[in-house]
Design a protein around this motif. Structure first.
Motif, PDB file in Angstrom:
ATOM      1  N   LEU A 154       0.855  -1.183   0.000  1.00  0.00           N
ATOM      2  CA  LEU A 154       0.000   0.000   0.000  1.00  0.00           C
ATOM      3  C   LEU A 154       0.893   1.235   0.000  1.00  0.00           C
ATOM      4  N   VAL A 155       0.730   2.091  -1.011  1.00  0.00           N
ATOM      5  CA  VAL A 155       1.501   3.328  -1.128  1.00  0.00           C
ATOM      6  C   VAL A 155       0.542   4.501  -0.986  1.00  0.00           C
ATOM      7  N   LEU A 156       0.838   5.401  -0.048  1.00  0.00           N
ATOM      8  CA  LEU A 156      -0.017   6.558   0.209  1.00  0.00           C
ATOM      9  C   LEU A 156       0.679   7.838  -0.232  1.00  0.00           C
ATOM     10  N   THR A 157      -0.063   8.689  -0.933  1.00  0.00           N
ATOM     11  CA  THR A 157       0.446   9.997  -1.330  1.00  0.00           C
ATOM     12  C   THR A 157      -0.665  11.026  -1.161  1.00  0.00           C
ATOM     13  N   GLU A 189      -1.555  -8.789   6.072  1.00  0.00           N
ATOM     14  CA  GLU A 189      -1.334  -7.369   6.321  1.00  0.00           C
ATOM     15  C   GLU A 189      -0.513  -6.777   5.185  1.00  0.00           C
ATOM     16  N   LEU A 190      -0.963  -5.647   4.668  1.00  0.00           N
ATOM     17  CA  LEU A 190      -0.254  -4.991   3.578  1.00  0.00           C
ATOM     18  C   LEU A 190       0.993  -4.285   4.107  1.00  0.00           C
ATOM     19  N   ARG A 193      -7.533   1.850   6.798  1.00  0.00           N
ATOM     20  CA  ARG A 193      -7.079   0.615   7.457  1.00  0.00           C
ATOM     21  C   ARG A 193      -8.250  -0.342   7.667  1.00  0.00           C
ATOM     22  N   ASP A 194      -9.414   0.186   8.029  1.00  0.00           N
ATOM     23  CA  ASP A 194     -10.601  -0.663   8.175  1.00  0.00           C
ATOM     24  C   ASP A 194     -10.940  -1.349   6.854  1.00  0.00           C
ATOM     25  N   VAL A 195     -10.828  -0.599   5.756  1.00  0.00           N
ATOM     26  CA  VAL A 195     -11.151  -1.160   4.443  1.00  0.00           C
ATOM     27  C   VAL A 195     -10.171  -2.263   4.076  1.00  0.00           C
TER      28      VAL A 195
END
Length: 368
Positions: A301-304, A328-329, A318-320
């Protein structure tokens, strides 16, 4: 009367020449058609990356020893934000270079106007001027921090900027007298989407310390399945004006065509929502439906995005993910605002290293 005829004999060819001059000029190499390297006598010892986000721009620099520094975040003015919003609409798309078959003739009037403006020393279009203002600010900040002239850089654009083209980026760089570092030399108008830079910032397979190249990972394809072992990513970009979520195979370039996004699920929309829970429910549905048939393959999982630090966003996301995957990602989220610029700087440093060290077969990045 004879005098008028003589004037017409010269005036008509002169006007015709002026009209055709931009078209004729396009046959000669320009920086956007024939990228220039740094002066060999002064090889670059750093790579600079710019990211042109929907409402702001960022800059970063990468050095051969693996050090990467975030330089600056500059908020765009109203004209910049309006331009990015408009160029994210499919209705704004138009013919552009490089052309497919027969498109060049249909696009000739637009190109003539742009080429004429460039011959006069003007930006090719109003959008190119708006881009150049942001790039100029980022470039000035980069030179101040680095303490050296920055002659070349790379710039990434939002994944969903479907009507912002490589020719716009290259012509903005040309207008400023800068060289655009491109990674696909066969494409004269090569550019990069932000998610490619963001993943490069975190990808352990991208070499960043060129002082110890023996430690760099070398990619050896599996003869039976060259994609075996390549991870799938969930890229989520959360900004104040948009939400983007897509699943990709982590092979560069990860994003090659414009990606869909939602302009009604940015953080600003939450402030105007009558029902907060209804907003987050739409958020959950959008994330869940964005992965298509590759849902079970995702491991990273990459967040920007400039709103990716919002605690509620991270909690709901995180719930999704917990509801979808039993495993776990692996999460990459330490530099959500600067990730794309930092990754672009790393990839630029990699390209500079290869150009300055011909014959070095170290595969600095996983490419197929």
């Amino acid at each position: 009367m004879p005098r008028s005829r003589n004037m017409a004999r010269f005036l008509v060819p002169a006007l015709l020449f002026l009209f055709l001059l931009p078209f004729l000029w396009s046959f000669f190499p320009t920086r956007s058609q024939a990228p220039q390297d740094h002066d060999p006598a002064r090889p670059a010892n750093f790579g600079v990356g710019f990211d042109l986000a929907p409402t702001y721009g960022t800059a970063a620099v990468s050095y051969p020893n693996g050090t990467v520094r975030s330089i600056i975040k500059i908020d765009g003015d109203a004209s910049y934000s309006e331009m990015m919003a408009r160029l994210s609409l499919y209705s704004s798309q138009h013919l552009h270079r490089p052309y497919n078959y027969a498109e060049g003739v249909a696009d000739l009037p637009r190109r003539l106007l742009r080429d004429m403006r460039m011959l006069l020393g003007l930006p090719a279009s109003g959008d190119v001027y708006t881009l150049s203002k942001m790039i100029k600010k980022l470039h000035t900040a980069a030179e101040l921090l680095i303490g050296q002239p920055v002659a070349s850089a790379e710039a990434s654009i939002p994944d969903f900027a479907c009507a912002l083209y490589g020719e716009d980026i290259h012509e903005a760089f040309n207008y400023l007298g800068l060289n655009f570092y491109q990674f696909r030399n066969w494409d004269s108008y090569d550019f990069m989407y932000s998610s490619n830079g963001a993943h490069a910032n975190y990808d352990p397979h991208v070499c960043s310390n060129f002082t110890e190249p023996d430690h760099c990972w070398k990619y050896t394809p599996n003869p039976g399945d060259p994609l075996a072992g390549v991870p799938w990513l969930l890229l989520v970009s959360y900004g104040y004006t948009y939400l983007e979520s897509s699943a990709y195979l982590a092979v560069y370039p990860i994003v090659q065509t414009p990606a869909p996004f939602n302009s009604t699920l940015g953080y600003d929309a939450l402030q105007d929502a009558l029902n907060e829970e209804e907003y987050w429910e739409r958020f959950r549905q959008y994330i869940s439906s964005s992965m298509g048939p590759y849902l079970r393959n995702v491991t990273r999982l990459v967040l920007t995005g400039d709103a990716a630090h919002i605690p509620k966003f991270r909690h709901v996301l995180r719930d999704v993910t917990d509801s979808i995957w039993e495993h776990e990602l692996e999460v990459f989220d330490s530099e959500p605002v600067f990730a794309a610029a930092r990754g672009g700087a790393i990839l630029t440093m990699k390209e500079i290293w290869h150009r300055n060290h011909p014959g070095d077969d170290t595969n600095m990045v996983q490419e197929l």
